[in-house]
Structures are given as C-alpha cells and as structure tokens.
Write an enzyme that holds these catalytic residues in place. Structure first.
Site, PDB file in Angstrom:
ATOM      1  N   THR A 161      71.541  16.039  50.269  1.00  0.00           N
ATOM      2  CA  THR A 161      73.004  16.052  50.296  1.00  0.00           C
ATOM      3  C   THR A 161      73.544  15.687  48.911  1.00  0.00           C
ATOM      4  OG1 THR A 161      72.975  13.760  51.084  1.00  0.00           O
ATOM      5  CG2 THR A 161      73.118  15.501  52.757  1.00  0.00           C
ATOM      6  N   TYR A 162      74.873  15.675  48.795  1.00  0.00           N
ATOM      7  CA  TYR A 162      75.515  15.446  47.494  1.00  0.00           C
ATOM      8  C   TYR A 162      75.084  14.105  46.914  1.00  0.00           C
ATOM      9  CZ  TYR A 162      79.155  15.633  43.921  1.00  0.00           C
ATOM     10  OH  TYR A 162      79.834  15.674  42.726  1.00  0.00           O
ATOM     11  N   MET A 163      74.721  14.118  45.631  1.00  0.00           N
ATOM     12  CA  MET A 163      74.059  12.959  45.032  1.00  0.00           C
ATOM     13  C   MET A 163      75.004  12.004  44.319  1.00  0.00           C
ATOM     14  SD  MET A 163      73.906  15.872  43.348  1.00  0.00           S
ATOM     15  CE  MET A 163      74.777  16.386  41.889  1.00  0.00           C
ATOM     16  N   ARG A 164      76.300  12.291  44.273  1.00  0.00           N
ATOM     17  CA  ARG A 164      77.249  11.359  43.663  1.00  0.00           C
ATOM     18  C   ARG A 164      78.112  10.764  44.773  1.00  0.00           C
ATOM     19  NH1 ARG A 164      76.918  15.707  40.080  1.00  0.00           N
ATOM     20  NH2 ARG A 164      76.079  15.115  38.021  1.00  0.00           N
ATOM     21  N   HIS A 211      81.774  11.093  50.507  1.00  0.00           N
ATOM     22  CA  HIS A 211      80.559  11.828  50.876  1.00  0.00           C
ATOM     23  C   HIS A 211      79.603  10.868  51.575  1.00  0.00           C
ATOM     24  CE1 HIS A 211      81.820  15.131  48.220  1.00  0.00           C
ATOM     25  NE2 HIS A 211      82.142  14.190  47.345  1.00  0.00           N
TER      26      HIS A 211
END
Length: 361
Positions: A161-164, A211
C-alpha cells in the site's frame, strides 16, 4: 480608613523534594550501579567524589548488581563506598569469603504485544536497523513496490500500500485475510480470539490518517513466492513489510522473569534473568535494537532453577569502572525517530531532510 487586605499565601522558601533532587543532580555527577550486562540506572543516594561540573563521574562496581539497603528504621546499614580500584578489590575479596546463599527468589511474567504495522517513520527506522538501508533507499524501494513489479503473466502488480503515511490503521478485509493466513499456517495458540487493534502512541497528535498503514496488498503473496521477480533489496524490504504486518495480528510473546537476591550481610548481590515461555509473534518477526536503546528481555540470560536457601558457587566477581557517557550520535534510525518526536517534517519529507543534512555536512 484602610480597606482590609486579603491574606496572601506565603510560599515556602524550601523547594519540593523532587526539585531539590533534580537541582542536586544537575550540579553533581550521579553515579550509576547495575548488574553487569544490564542497563544501569542512577543511584539516588550516592555521589561520586570524582564527579564535577567539568569532569565526568566515575565509580567502580562489582560484576553483579550490589546494594546495601536499609531494612528497617531500627537497623541501618551504610552503603559501601567505592572510590577507587583498591576499594573495589577489597569488596571483592571480602565478598568471596562469604557463602552466597539465596535469600529471595522472585518470579514474574511479562508479555510483549505484537507491534503495529509499519508507518513511514517506523519502516525507515527498522529498515535502517535490520537491513542497513538509508531513509532515501528505503523510500525508493518502497515506491517501486507500490507502483508495481512485473509478476510473470500477471504483468505489473502493486505489492504494498501507499508508503507515505503516519497511520497504523488497517482495512478490515486485510485484517481478516491476515487472521485466516495465521489460522491456516500456524498453531491455534498464535491466533488471538479477537483481532488485534493497535492504538496510536503518545505524541502522535499530528496524525492525519489519510492513508492506512504500510502492508502487503495481498498476504497470500509470500516473499519466497515473489523472490524470482524482485532484486535482492526489493525482496528484503518486501519481506520485512510482509512479516511485520502478519505478526501484528499474532498473540504476544510471553517471558518468565527471575530475580534472585543473595544477602551477605553488608552486601546484597542480585542476579536477573529471563526465559521464553511462548514465542508468540516472534515466531515470524523480531524487532531490531540499537546498543543505545538498552537491553531487552531477550538479552537477559536464563537463571537455573534456584530456591530460597540454596548455596551457589561463585566463579568470579569482576569489578568494572564506568564513566558517565555523553549521548550517542544519531543514526539514521534514531534521527528519524527524533524528527517524528519533535514534530519536524512529515513522513514524506524525512528522507529529504536527512539527505540534505548529509549533503551539507
């Protein structure tokens, strides 16, 4: 005619006990004593004659943790003064003449819960400690895993999934998939009765929660199954993320702690150890620790079964000299942690901040 004055509260000129202690410690070097191999803590009543504003504090201590404590108001025992090597050797010689008889044995149980899934800062910290990756390298590899990797006939597939992100929230469907995997692949003791719900720690008031946490998009894509499609660095990072996420839904690790005291009259020696009762999430994942973070339960050696009245054979007592040390230099992992604690930057900027510092150094 004068108006009556409201009586004002007179402040006590004597500061509180905690204030006096704090001010005393700031002026003098506090000595630290501890069992060899364990993290020492400041001694509240002992001051080192060598300590000063300019110089560091030093004191000799025996290899085992010792203390001469006051047992009751009627029986006071003075603490042994260890001012130099000769004093330390004299205590060792004195103690070796005495029988080491177990006076108390205390046992307890400690549970270490599974850690939450990664967010950006914890991924950077753990990748630095376990894999030796810089924050910039970690984010570059995570970007590649997120954007997609060619998986044979499937084509490009996003593996994480989104890493930030600054959140540890996880979608219910992902939690259910992880629990199904644990129930199928591990003993039933490793699966908690209800899903683990991880809470945001203290000092995380700036969490935006835009997120969810960093996790594999599909738990069934095991690292070993994807190894042929990833390069070495991508594989190691994906494996770290995958293991951390699955472990986050496993039962805690359980340790038995043991504390044994040997009261020799003037001295009290203490041995502390632990052993694993149930490995729990450690079956799949272990956190890494830097030396300055101190010892953990896993670092303590086990103590053989002892009961009150047992006499043990002492092979050696080693006096060691210790000095007050300055704080260690930042590593990439500890610097990311400090940036987050102080509220400097955002998850998307930690790597850039560290890269800028490196370039300007």
């Amino acid at each position: 005619m004068r108006s009556p004055r409201t009586p004002s509260r007179r402040r006590s000129p004597i500061p509180s006990t905690s204030t006096r202690r704090k001010s005393t410690r700031s002026r003098r070097g506090a000595c630290s004593t501890g069992w060899s191999g364990t993290r020492s803590r400041p001694s509240s009543g002992r001051r080192c004659g060598a300590g000063s504003r300019q110089g560091g504090c030093s004191r000799w201590r025996c290899g085992w943790w010792w203390s001469a404590r006051r047992r009751s108001p009627s029986s006071f025992r003075s603490k042994p003064e260890i001012k130099n090597e000769a004093s330390a050797q004299a205590i060792v010689a004195d103690a070796l003449k005495l029988p080491f008889k177990v006076t108390t044995v205390e046992k307890g149980e400690r549970r270490r819960p599974a850690p939450p899934p990664f967010r950006t800062s914890t991924l950077q910290q753990e990748a630095a400690k376990q894999l030796g990756y810089s924050a910039a390298v970690t984010m570059r590899l995570a970007q590649q895993l997120y954007e997609g990797i060619e998986i044979g006939a499937e084509g490009p597939v996003g593996l994480i999934t989104y890493m930030r992100t600054d959140s540890i929230r996880v979608a219910d469907s992902a939690v259910a998939q992880a629990r199904d995997f644990i129930a199928r692949e591990f003993d039933k003791r490793y699966l908690p009765a209800t899903p683990n719900v991880h809470k945001t720690g203290k000092g995380q008031s700036r969490v935006q929660d835009a997120h969810e946490a960093i996790r594999p998009t599909d738990v069934l894509r095991r690292p070993d199954d994807l190894k042929q499609h990833l390069d070495a660095k991508q594989f190691k990072l994906y494996q770290l993320i995958w293991r951390r996420f699955v472990a986050s839904q496993m039962n805690p690790a359980v340790f038995e702690t043991t504390k044994v005291d040997f009261d020799l009259g003037r001295y009290v020696f203490r041995a502390t150890g632990s052993r694993v009762l149930f490995d729990g999430y450690h079956k799949l994942y272990h956190e890494a620790h830097e030396p300055e973070e101190g010892k953990t339960l896993e670092d303590l050696p086990p103590i053989p079964p002892l009961v009150e009245g047992d006499v043990v054979t002492v092979k050696q007592i080693t006096p060691n000299q210790h000095f007050t040390e300055p704080p260690p230099r930042f590593s990439e992992a500890s610097l990311v942690k400090e940036l987050e604690r102080l509220g400097i930057g955002r998850p998307s900027t930690y790597a850039a901040i560290i890269s800028t510092l490196k370039n300007r150094w």
